[in-house]
Enzyme design. Structure first.
Site, PDB file in Angstrom:
ATOM      1  CG  HIS A 151       9.739   0.987   7.686  1.00 22.95           C
ATOM      2  ND1 HIS A 151      11.171   1.377   8.425  1.00 22.95           N
ATOM      3  CD2 HIS A 151      10.294   0.318   6.903  1.00 22.95           C
ATOM      4  CE1 HIS A 151      12.016   0.667   7.932  1.00 22.95           C
ATOM      5  NE2 HIS A 151      11.828  -0.074   7.365  1.00 22.95           N
TER       6      HIS A 151
ATOM      7  CG  ASN B 281      -1.810  -1.410   1.263  1.00 24.14           C
ATOM      8  OD1 ASN B 281      -2.248  -1.712   0.091  1.00 24.14           O
ATOM      9  ND2 ASN B 281      -2.122  -1.552   2.534  1.00 24.14           N
TER      10      ASN B 281
ATOM     11  CG  HIS C 137       4.262  -2.546   5.682  1.00 22.29           C
ATOM     12  ND1 HIS C 137       4.357  -1.332   5.785  1.00 22.29           N
ATOM     13  CD2 HIS C 137       2.693  -2.853   5.585  1.00 22.29           C
ATOM     14  CE1 HIS C 137       3.012  -0.449   5.582  1.00 22.29           C
ATOM     15  NE2 HIS C 137       2.323  -1.490   5.386  1.00 22.29           N
TER      16      HIS C 137
END
Ligand code: AMP
Ligand code: ZN
Length: 115
Positions: free
Chosen positions: A97, A86, A99
């Site tokens: 951060h 996302n 992912h």
């Protein structure tokens, strides 16, 4: 980044259910899983989102993607999975951060997005 929750997880400063770690990458179970297999893979370097990737992040991000299948299989998703990144407001990113969500089995997942 001092106040980034995923940096803190990667440094071991706050607990997580770790499933993998190497020099550049950390993987751990999502705290609020939406499927029997749901874990996150992150670069240890603080990259806020896919908008902010730099050439120096390419190796770690490549490793993040390259690990999805191996870790998915190890976690029991042996018949497919979905990987999601996302990004930003429209992508409804909550943690800034980068992912990769790895989400899988045993049931077939819903279709991609509703039209
Ligand atoms: P998103 O930024 O929208 O792609 O999603 C962030 C994800 O991080 C969500 O699925 C959360 O459940 C997950 N999450 C947030 N805090 C933690 C944490 N401390 N440990 C594990 N997963 C977390
Ligand atoms: Zn971070």
């Amino acid at each position: 980044m001092d106040d980034c929750i995923f940096c803190k997880i990667a440094r071991g400063e706050i607990p997580s259910k770790k499933i993998y770690e190497d020099e550049h990458v950390f993987a751990f179970h999502d705290i609020n899983p939406i499927a029997p297999v749901h874990f996150l893979i992150i670069p240890k370097a603080h990259v806020p989102s896919l908008y902010e990737c730099e050439p120096e992040n390419e190796a770690a991000l490549g490793r993040v993607l390259a690990l999805t299948g191996r870790l998915a299989r190890e976690q029991g998703a042996t018949d497919g999975f979905r990987s999601i990144i996302n990004t930003g407001r429209v992508g409804r990113q909550e943690v800034y951060h980068v992912h990769v969500h790895v989400i899988g089995g045993p049931d077939v997942l819903p279709g991609m997005l509703k039209r």
